[in-house]
Write a protein that holds these residues in place. Structure first.
Motif, mmCIF file in Angstrom:
data_model
loop_
_atom_site.group_PDB
_atom_site.id
_atom_site.type_symbol
_atom_site.label_atom_id
_atom_site.label_comp_id
_atom_site.label_asym_id
_atom_site.label_seq_id
_atom_site.Cartn_x
_atom_site.Cartn_y
_atom_site.Cartn_z
ATOM 1 N N VAL A 302 39.998 42.483 32.206
ATOM 2 C CA VAL A 302 40.204 42.729 33.656
ATOM 3 C C VAL A 302 41.449 42.412 33.797
ATOM 4 O O VAL A 302 42.223 41.673 33.153
ATOM 5 C CB VAL A 302 39.350 41.682 34.326
ATOM 6 N N SER A 352 35.936 48.853 39.098
ATOM 7 C CA SER A 352 36.207 47.895 37.844
ATOM 8 C C SER A 352 37.331 48.072 37.136
ATOM 9 O O SER A 352 37.845 47.350 36.445
ATOM 10 C CB SER A 352 35.108 48.272 36.730
ATOM 11 N N GLY A 356 38.549 44.828 38.662
ATOM 12 C CA GLY A 356 37.585 43.928 38.134
ATOM 13 C C GLY A 356 36.224 44.564 38.660
ATOM 14 O O GLY A 356 35.926 45.073 39.749
#
Length: 427
Positions: A302, A352, A356
Protein backbone atom coordinates in the motif's frame (compact mmCIF):
# COMPACT_ATOMS: atom_id res chain seq x y z
CA UNK A 1 52.42 26.76 -19.35
CA UNK A 2 50.03 24.76 -17.20
CA UNK A 3 46.30 25.04 -17.88
CA UNK A 4 43.39 23.74 -15.82
CA UNK A 5 40.34 22.82 -17.91
CA UNK A 6 36.98 22.94 -16.11
CA UNK A 7 33.48 23.65 -17.42
CA UNK A 8 29.72 23.62 -16.86
CA UNK A 9 29.65 25.11 -13.38
CA UNK A 10 25.91 25.83 -13.72
CA UNK A 11 25.98 28.17 -10.72
CA UNK A 12 22.45 28.58 -9.38
CA UNK A 13 21.22 25.14 -10.43
CA UNK A 14 18.88 23.18 -8.18
CA UNK A 15 18.71 19.41 -7.76
CA UNK A 16 15.13 18.15 -7.50
CA UNK A 17 14.25 21.49 -5.96
CA UNK A 18 17.21 21.58 -3.55
CA UNK A 19 19.50 24.63 -3.61
CA UNK A 20 23.06 23.64 -4.59
CA UNK A 21 24.84 26.95 -4.02
CA UNK A 22 26.63 25.65 -0.92
CA UNK A 23 27.84 22.55 -2.76
CA UNK A 24 28.89 24.65 -5.75
CA UNK A 25 30.88 27.02 -3.57
CA UNK A 26 32.68 24.02 -2.06
CA UNK A 27 33.54 22.64 -5.51
CA UNK A 28 34.92 26.01 -6.68
CA UNK A 29 37.03 26.24 -3.53
CA UNK A 30 38.45 22.79 -4.33
CA UNK A 31 39.36 23.97 -7.84
CA UNK A 32 41.11 27.02 -6.40
CA UNK A 33 43.08 24.79 -4.01
CA UNK A 34 44.12 22.61 -6.95
CA UNK A 35 45.25 25.70 -8.87
CA UNK A 36 47.54 26.66 -5.99
CA UNK A 37 48.82 23.12 -5.36
CA UNK A 38 49.58 22.34 -9.02
CA UNK A 39 51.02 25.72 -10.03
CA UNK A 40 48.33 26.37 -12.63
CA UNK A 41 48.87 29.43 -14.84
CA UNK A 42 45.53 29.59 -16.67
CA UNK A 43 42.03 28.24 -15.93
CA UNK A 44 39.80 27.79 -18.97
CA UNK A 45 36.02 27.59 -18.58
CA UNK A 46 34.17 26.85 -21.87
CA UNK A 47 30.62 27.82 -21.03
CA UNK A 48 27.61 27.31 -18.79
CA UNK A 49 29.09 29.42 -16.04
CA UNK A 50 25.56 29.98 -14.75
CA UNK A 51 22.52 27.74 -14.99
CA UNK A 52 20.17 30.54 -16.06
CA UNK A 53 20.45 33.45 -18.41
CA UNK A 54 19.38 35.74 -15.54
CA UNK A 55 21.16 34.34 -12.46
CA UNK A 56 20.09 35.25 -8.96
CA UNK A 57 22.08 37.66 -6.82
CA UNK A 58 23.19 34.75 -4.63
CA UNK A 59 24.40 32.78 -7.68
CA UNK A 60 26.40 35.78 -8.91
CA UNK A 61 27.97 36.17 -5.45
CA UNK A 62 29.03 32.50 -5.35
CA UNK A 63 30.48 32.72 -8.86
CA UNK A 64 32.38 35.91 -8.08
CA UNK A 65 33.88 34.38 -4.94
CA UNK A 66 34.95 31.38 -7.01
CA UNK A 67 36.67 33.61 -9.57
CA UNK A 68 38.34 35.59 -6.79
CA UNK A 69 39.66 32.43 -5.13
CA UNK A 70 41.11 31.15 -8.41
CA UNK A 71 42.77 34.51 -9.11
CA UNK A 72 44.15 34.61 -5.58
CA UNK A 73 45.61 31.15 -6.17
CA UNK A 74 47.63 32.59 -9.04
CA UNK A 75 45.77 31.76 -12.25
CA UNK A 76 44.43 33.90 -15.07
CA UNK A 77 40.89 32.92 -16.16
CA UNK A 78 39.55 32.64 -19.71
CA UNK A 79 35.83 31.87 -20.04
CA UNK A 80 33.13 31.69 -22.70
CA UNK A 81 29.33 31.60 -22.51
CA UNK A 82 27.30 28.39 -22.95
CA UNK A 83 23.73 27.64 -23.94
CA UNK A 84 22.53 28.29 -20.37
CA UNK A 85 24.27 31.68 -20.12
CA UNK A 86 23.23 35.04 -21.46
CA UNK A 87 26.28 36.07 -23.52
CA UNK A 88 25.33 39.73 -23.21
CA UNK A 89 25.02 39.66 -19.43
CA UNK A 90 28.03 37.44 -18.81
CA UNK A 91 30.24 39.55 -21.04
CA UNK A 92 28.83 42.94 -20.02
CA UNK A 93 31.89 43.96 -17.97
CA UNK A 94 34.39 42.01 -20.03
CA UNK A 95 36.88 44.84 -20.58
CA UNK A 96 36.83 45.81 -16.92
CA UNK A 97 37.14 42.18 -15.77
CA UNK A 98 40.13 41.61 -18.06
CA UNK A 99 42.11 44.14 -16.06
CA UNK A 100 41.69 41.86 -13.07
CA UNK A 101 42.67 38.69 -14.90
CA UNK A 102 39.23 37.42 -15.97
CA UNK A 103 38.95 37.32 -19.76
CA UNK A 104 35.43 36.76 -21.13
CA UNK A 105 34.79 35.78 -24.74
CA UNK A 106 31.02 35.85 -25.23
CA UNK A 107 30.47 37.67 -28.54
CA UNK A 108 30.84 36.53 -32.14
CA UNK A 109 33.03 39.57 -32.79
CA UNK A 110 35.51 38.16 -30.25
CA UNK A 111 35.85 34.68 -31.77
CA UNK A 112 39.01 35.65 -33.69
CA UNK A 113 40.27 38.03 -30.99
CA UNK A 114 42.38 35.81 -28.74
CA UNK A 115 43.61 36.36 -25.22
CA UNK A 116 47.39 36.42 -25.61
CA UNK A 117 49.35 35.01 -22.68
CA UNK A 118 53.06 34.24 -22.48
CA UNK A 119 55.39 31.72 -20.89
CA UNK A 120 59.10 31.01 -21.24
CA UNK A 121 58.51 29.50 -24.70
CA UNK A 122 56.62 32.46 -26.13
CA UNK A 123 52.97 33.35 -26.68
CA UNK A 124 49.83 31.22 -26.44
CA UNK A 125 46.62 32.37 -28.13
CA UNK A 126 43.41 31.48 -26.24
CA UNK A 127 40.32 31.64 -28.47
CA UNK A 128 36.78 31.46 -27.10
CA UNK A 129 33.88 30.07 -29.15
CA UNK A 130 30.69 30.70 -27.16
CA UNK A 131 27.57 28.65 -27.74
CA UNK A 132 26.43 29.66 -31.22
CA UNK A 133 22.74 29.29 -32.07
CA UNK A 134 22.67 28.78 -35.87
CA UNK A 135 19.57 30.85 -36.59
CA UNK A 136 20.90 33.82 -34.62
CA UNK A 137 24.59 33.77 -35.58
CA UNK A 138 24.79 32.59 -39.21
CA UNK A 139 24.55 36.05 -40.80
CA UNK A 140 27.15 37.63 -38.53
CA UNK A 141 29.49 34.70 -39.17
CA UNK A 142 29.14 35.24 -42.92
CA UNK A 143 27.33 31.97 -43.66
CA UNK A 144 23.67 33.03 -44.13
CA UNK A 145 22.83 29.68 -45.72
CA UNK A 146 24.02 27.68 -42.67
CA UNK A 147 21.41 25.76 -40.70
CA UNK A 148 23.35 23.24 -38.59
CA UNK A 149 25.73 23.52 -35.66
CA UNK A 150 28.45 21.90 -37.78
CA UNK A 151 28.26 24.62 -40.44
CA UNK A 152 28.27 27.37 -37.81
CA UNK A 153 31.24 25.92 -35.91
CA UNK A 154 33.18 25.45 -39.16
CA UNK A 155 32.72 29.13 -39.88
CA UNK A 156 33.93 30.13 -36.40
CA UNK A 157 36.98 27.86 -36.54
CA UNK A 158 37.80 29.20 -40.01
CA UNK A 159 38.02 32.71 -38.51
CA UNK A 160 40.37 31.38 -35.84
CA UNK A 161 42.61 29.63 -38.38
CA UNK A 162 42.81 32.82 -40.44
CA UNK A 163 43.89 34.77 -37.38
CA UNK A 164 46.45 32.13 -36.39
CA UNK A 165 47.93 32.15 -39.88
CA UNK A 166 48.82 35.82 -39.46
CA UNK A 167 50.51 35.31 -36.09
CA UNK A 168 53.25 32.90 -37.11
CA UNK A 169 54.46 30.18 -34.74
CA UNK A 170 51.95 30.71 -31.94
CA UNK A 171 50.53 27.88 -29.85
CA UNK A 172 46.75 27.75 -29.69
CA UNK A 173 44.09 26.81 -27.16
CA UNK A 174 40.43 26.91 -28.20
CA UNK A 175 37.47 26.93 -25.82
CA UNK A 176 34.21 25.72 -27.40
CA UNK A 177 30.74 24.96 -26.10
CA UNK A 178 29.37 22.27 -28.40
CA UNK A 179 28.24 18.65 -28.72
CA UNK A 180 31.05 16.96 -30.62
CA UNK A 181 30.57 13.58 -32.31
CA UNK A 182 31.88 10.85 -30.02
CA UNK A 183 30.81 12.55 -26.82
CA UNK A 184 28.26 10.90 -24.52
CA UNK A 185 25.51 12.87 -22.79
CA UNK A 186 24.65 12.16 -19.15
CA UNK A 187 21.00 13.22 -19.30
CA UNK A 188 21.39 16.45 -17.30
CA UNK A 189 22.39 18.56 -20.32
CA UNK A 190 19.87 20.78 -22.07
CA UNK A 191 19.40 19.80 -25.71
CA UNK A 192 20.90 22.16 -28.30
CA UNK A 193 19.43 20.34 -31.29
CA UNK A 194 18.24 22.34 -34.26
CA UNK A 195 16.24 20.38 -36.80
CA UNK A 196 17.38 17.20 -35.06
CA UNK A 197 21.10 17.89 -35.69
CA UNK A 198 23.10 19.12 -32.71
CA UNK A 199 26.50 17.45 -33.15
CA UNK A 200 29.64 18.74 -34.82
CA UNK A 201 32.50 16.61 -36.18
CA UNK A 202 35.73 16.10 -34.28
CA UNK A 203 37.64 16.92 -37.47
CA UNK A 204 36.59 20.56 -37.11
CA UNK A 205 39.31 20.99 -34.47
CA UNK A 206 42.23 19.42 -36.37
CA UNK A 207 45.73 20.88 -35.93
CA UNK A 208 44.89 23.01 -32.88
CA UNK A 209 47.17 22.45 -29.89
CA UNK A 210 44.37 21.92 -27.34
CA UNK A 211 40.59 22.19 -27.48
CA UNK A 212 38.74 22.61 -24.16
CA UNK A 213 35.13 21.57 -24.64
CA UNK A 214 32.07 22.36 -22.57
CA UNK A 215 28.43 21.18 -22.64
CA UNK A 216 28.65 17.48 -21.70
CA UNK A 217 28.83 16.79 -17.98
CA UNK A 218 31.27 13.88 -17.68
CA UNK A 219 35.04 13.91 -18.31
CA UNK A 220 35.68 12.54 -21.80
CA UNK A 221 38.61 12.20 -24.16
CA UNK A 222 37.68 12.48 -27.83
CA UNK A 223 41.31 12.71 -28.92
CA UNK A 224 44.55 13.50 -27.13
CA UNK A 225 44.02 17.21 -27.71
CA UNK A 226 40.18 17.44 -27.65
CA UNK A 227 38.44 16.80 -24.32
CA UNK A 228 35.42 17.49 -22.14
CA UNK A 229 36.17 18.17 -18.47
CA UNK A 230 32.55 17.71 -17.39
CA UNK A 231 30.80 19.55 -14.58
CA UNK A 232 32.35 19.81 -11.09
CA UNK A 233 29.15 18.39 -9.51
CA UNK A 234 26.65 15.71 -10.60
CA UNK A 235 23.35 17.20 -11.74
CA UNK A 236 21.31 14.02 -12.21
CA UNK A 237 21.12 10.57 -10.61
CA UNK A 238 22.38 9.24 -13.93
CA UNK A 239 25.76 10.73 -12.93
CA UNK A 240 25.93 8.95 -9.57
CA UNK A 241 28.71 6.63 -10.79
CA UNK A 242 30.77 9.43 -12.37
CA UNK A 243 33.84 10.76 -10.61
CA UNK A 244 34.06 14.47 -11.35
CA UNK A 245 37.41 15.81 -12.48
CA UNK A 246 39.39 18.50 -14.25
CA UNK A 247 42.21 18.24 -16.79
CA UNK A 248 45.69 19.64 -16.20
CA UNK A 249 47.10 20.53 -19.61
CA UNK A 250 50.82 21.21 -20.07
CA UNK A 251 52.19 23.10 -23.07
CA UNK A 252 55.86 23.18 -24.00
CA UNK A 253 57.55 25.06 -26.81
CA UNK A 254 56.23 22.67 -29.46
CA UNK A 255 52.63 22.59 -28.24
CA UNK A 256 50.76 20.00 -26.17
CA UNK A 257 53.14 17.96 -24.02
CA UNK A 258 50.92 16.23 -21.42
CA UNK A 259 47.35 16.01 -20.11
CA UNK A 260 46.65 14.73 -16.59
CA UNK A 261 43.33 14.01 -14.92
CA UNK A 262 42.77 15.33 -11.40
CA UNK A 263 39.65 14.14 -9.59
CA UNK A 264 37.61 16.58 -7.55
CA UNK A 265 36.38 15.78 -4.02
CA UNK A 266 32.84 14.46 -3.67
CA UNK A 267 30.81 17.17 -1.96
CA UNK A 268 27.77 14.93 -1.46
CA UNK A 269 27.12 11.48 -2.91
CA UNK A 270 24.08 10.26 -4.83
CA UNK A 271 22.20 7.06 -3.92
CA UNK A 272 19.22 5.30 -5.46
CA UNK A 273 17.50 2.97 -2.98
CA UNK A 274 14.74 0.39 -3.44
CA UNK A 275 12.64 -1.44 -0.86
CA UNK A 276 9.72 -1.02 1.50
CA UNK A 277 9.65 2.13 3.57
CA UNK A 278 10.40 0.18 6.76
CA UNK A 279 13.36 -1.53 5.09
CA UNK A 280 14.83 1.79 4.03
CA UNK A 281 14.29 3.35 7.44
CA UNK A 282 15.81 0.48 9.43
CA UNK A 283 18.05 -1.58 7.13
CA UNK A 284 21.74 -1.54 7.95
CA UNK A 285 22.56 -1.94 4.25
CA UNK A 286 21.53 1.68 3.62
CA UNK A 287 23.54 3.27 6.43
CA UNK A 288 26.21 4.57 4.04
CA UNK A 289 23.61 6.67 2.19
CA UNK A 290 22.41 8.74 5.15
CA UNK A 291 24.33 11.86 4.06
CA UNK A 292 23.73 11.41 0.31
CA UNK A 293 21.12 12.89 -1.96
CA UNK A 294 18.67 10.01 -2.09
CA UNK A 295 16.13 8.87 -4.67
CA UNK A 296 13.96 6.07 -3.26
CA UNK A 297 11.70 3.56 -5.00
CA UNK A 298 9.16 2.13 -2.56
CA UNK A 299 7.62 -1.32 -3.15
CA UNK A 300 5.14 -1.46 -0.25
CA UNK A 301 1.83 -3.24 -0.87
CA UNK A 302 0.00 0.00 0.00
CA UNK A 303 1.33 3.41 -0.88
CA UNK A 304 2.91 4.84 2.31
CA UNK A 305 1.53 8.09 3.66
CA UNK A 306 3.93 11.06 3.87
CA UNK A 307 6.80 8.91 2.63
CA UNK A 308 9.25 11.70 1.76
CA UNK A 309 8.98 13.32 5.20
CA UNK A 310 9.47 9.97 6.93
CA UNK A 311 12.47 9.13 4.74
CA UNK A 312 14.10 12.42 5.69
CA UNK A 313 14.16 11.32 9.31
CA UNK A 314 16.97 8.96 8.31
CA UNK A 315 18.07 10.50 5.01
CA UNK A 316 17.87 14.29 5.53
CA UNK A 317 18.87 14.90 1.91
CA UNK A 318 16.25 12.64 0.32
CA UNK A 319 14.93 14.50 -2.73
CA UNK A 320 12.74 12.06 -4.66
CA UNK A 321 10.33 9.20 -3.88
CA UNK A 322 8.31 6.98 -6.17
CA UNK A 323 6.02 4.09 -5.32
CA UNK A 324 5.72 0.96 -7.45
CA UNK A 325 3.51 -1.98 -6.49
CA UNK A 326 5.68 -5.13 -6.34
CA UNK A 327 3.44 -7.05 -8.75
CA UNK A 328 3.04 -4.11 -11.14
CA UNK A 329 4.00 -4.61 -14.76
CA UNK A 330 4.50 -1.29 -16.50
CA UNK A 331 4.80 -3.02 -19.87
CA UNK A 332 1.31 -4.57 -19.73
CA UNK A 333 -1.06 -3.01 -22.24
CA UNK A 334 -4.14 -1.31 -20.84
CA UNK A 335 -6.48 -3.27 -23.11
CA UNK A 336 -5.08 -6.59 -21.78
CA UNK A 337 -5.48 -5.45 -18.19
CA UNK A 338 -9.14 -4.49 -18.49
CA UNK A 339 -10.49 -6.88 -21.12
CA UNK A 340 -13.50 -8.82 -19.82
CA UNK A 341 -13.53 -7.02 -16.46
CA UNK A 342 -16.50 -5.13 -15.07
CA UNK A 343 -16.32 -1.37 -14.62
CA UNK A 344 -16.58 -1.80 -10.85
CA UNK A 345 -13.60 -4.14 -10.87
CA UNK A 346 -11.52 -1.70 -12.90
CA UNK A 347 -12.43 1.20 -10.62
CA UNK A 348 -11.73 -0.89 -7.52
CA UNK A 349 -8.31 -1.86 -8.91
CA UNK A 350 -7.52 1.80 -9.61
CA UNK A 351 -8.40 2.84 -6.07
CA UNK A 352 -6.32 -0.01 -4.66
CA UNK A 353 -3.34 1.11 -6.73
CA UNK A 354 -3.40 4.77 -5.75
CA UNK A 355 -4.53 4.69 -2.09
CA UNK A 356 -5.35 1.19 -0.86
CA UNK A 357 -8.34 -1.16 -1.09
CA UNK A 358 -11.72 0.64 -0.79
CA UNK A 359 -14.12 -0.29 2.00
CA UNK A 360 -17.48 -2.04 1.42
CA UNK A 361 -19.28 1.28 1.91
CA UNK A 362 -17.06 3.01 -0.61
CA UNK A 363 -17.70 0.23 -3.11
CA UNK A 364 -21.45 0.67 -2.70
CA UNK A 365 -21.18 4.36 -3.56
CA UNK A 366 -18.87 3.55 -6.45
CA UNK A 367 -21.33 0.99 -7.89
CA UNK A 368 -24.18 3.48 -7.65
CA UNK A 369 -22.18 6.14 -9.44
CA UNK A 370 -21.17 3.79 -12.24
CA UNK A 371 -24.73 2.54 -12.70
CA UNK A 372 -26.00 6.11 -12.94
CA UNK A 373 -23.32 7.00 -15.49
CA UNK A 374 -24.15 3.99 -17.66
CA UNK A 375 -27.90 4.77 -17.57
CA UNK A 376 -27.22 8.36 -18.51
CA UNK A 377 -25.09 7.12 -21.41
CA UNK A 378 -27.92 4.84 -22.54
CA UNK A 379 -30.39 7.71 -22.33
CA UNK A 380 -28.27 9.87 -24.64
CA UNK A 381 -28.12 7.00 -27.13
CA UNK A 382 -31.95 6.65 -27.18
CA UNK A 383 -33.38 10.17 -27.34
CA UNK A 384 -36.94 10.29 -26.07
CA UNK A 385 -36.56 6.90 -24.42
CA UNK A 386 -37.73 8.43 -21.17
CA UNK A 387 -35.24 6.61 -18.99
CA UNK A 388 -35.10 8.23 -15.56
CA UNK A 389 -31.79 8.15 -13.71
CA UNK A 390 -31.68 8.04 -9.93
CA UNK A 391 -28.14 8.67 -8.80
CA UNK A 392 -29.07 7.39 -5.36
CA UNK A 393 -30.54 4.08 -6.51
CA UNK A 394 -28.67 1.09 -5.21
CA UNK A 395 -27.34 -1.49 -7.62
CA UNK A 396 -26.30 -4.97 -6.77
CA UNK A 397 -22.78 -6.07 -7.64
CA UNK A 398 -22.92 -7.91 -10.96
CA UNK A 399 -25.94 -5.97 -12.23
CA UNK A 400 -25.82 -5.61 -16.01
CA UNK A 401 -26.17 -1.84 -15.86
CA UNK A 402 -22.64 -1.47 -14.55
CA UNK A 403 -21.17 -2.46 -17.90
CA UNK A 404 -18.15 -4.51 -18.82
CA UNK A 405 -14.98 -3.38 -20.46
CA UNK A 406 -15.34 -6.19 -22.93
CA UNK A 407 -18.58 -4.70 -24.39
CA UNK A 408 -19.62 -1.46 -26.04
CA UNK A 409 -21.43 -0.42 -22.83
CA UNK A 410 -18.44 -0.18 -20.49
CA UNK A 411 -17.29 3.21 -19.25
CA UNK A 412 -13.64 2.12 -19.39
CA UNK A 413 -13.02 1.25 -23.04
CA UNK A 414 -10.41 -1.33 -23.91
CA UNK A 415 -9.22 0.23 -27.15
CA UNK A 416 -6.83 2.75 -25.64
CA UNK A 417 -3.45 2.11 -24.10
CA UNK A 418 -2.14 3.15 -20.74
CA UNK A 419 1.03 1.39 -19.72
CA UNK A 420 0.68 2.60 -16.16
CA UNK A 421 3.77 3.16 -14.05
CA UNK A 422 4.90 4.65 -10.80
CA UNK A 423 3.50 7.62 -8.98
CA UNK A 424 6.29 9.97 -7.95
CA UNK A 425 7.03 12.77 -5.52
CA UNK A 426 9.91 15.16 -5.89
CA UNK A 427 11.12 17.56 -3.30
Amino acid sequence: MRILHTSDWHIGRTFHGVDLLGDQESSLAAIAELVAAEGVDVVVLPGDVYDRSIPSADAIAVCNRGFEAIRAAGATIVATSGNHDSPTRLGALGSFAAAGGLHLRCAIADVARPVMLSDSHGEVAFYGIPYLEPEITRVELGVPQARSHAEILDAAVRLIRDDLAGRGAVRSVVLAHAFVVGGEATGSERSISVGGVETVPLSAFAELDYVALGHLHSPQTLSESVRYSGSPLPYSFGERSHRKAVWLVDLDGAGLSAVTRRELPVVRGLSQLRGTLDELLTGAAHAAATEDYVSATLVDEVRPVDALRRLRERFPHAVHVEWVRPEGNSELRYRERVHGRRDTEIAQSFLSDVRGAPSAGEMTWLERALAAAVREKDQTRRPGGGVAVDAGAAVEPGAPDAGSSGTQDGLFGSDGENPGGATGLTA
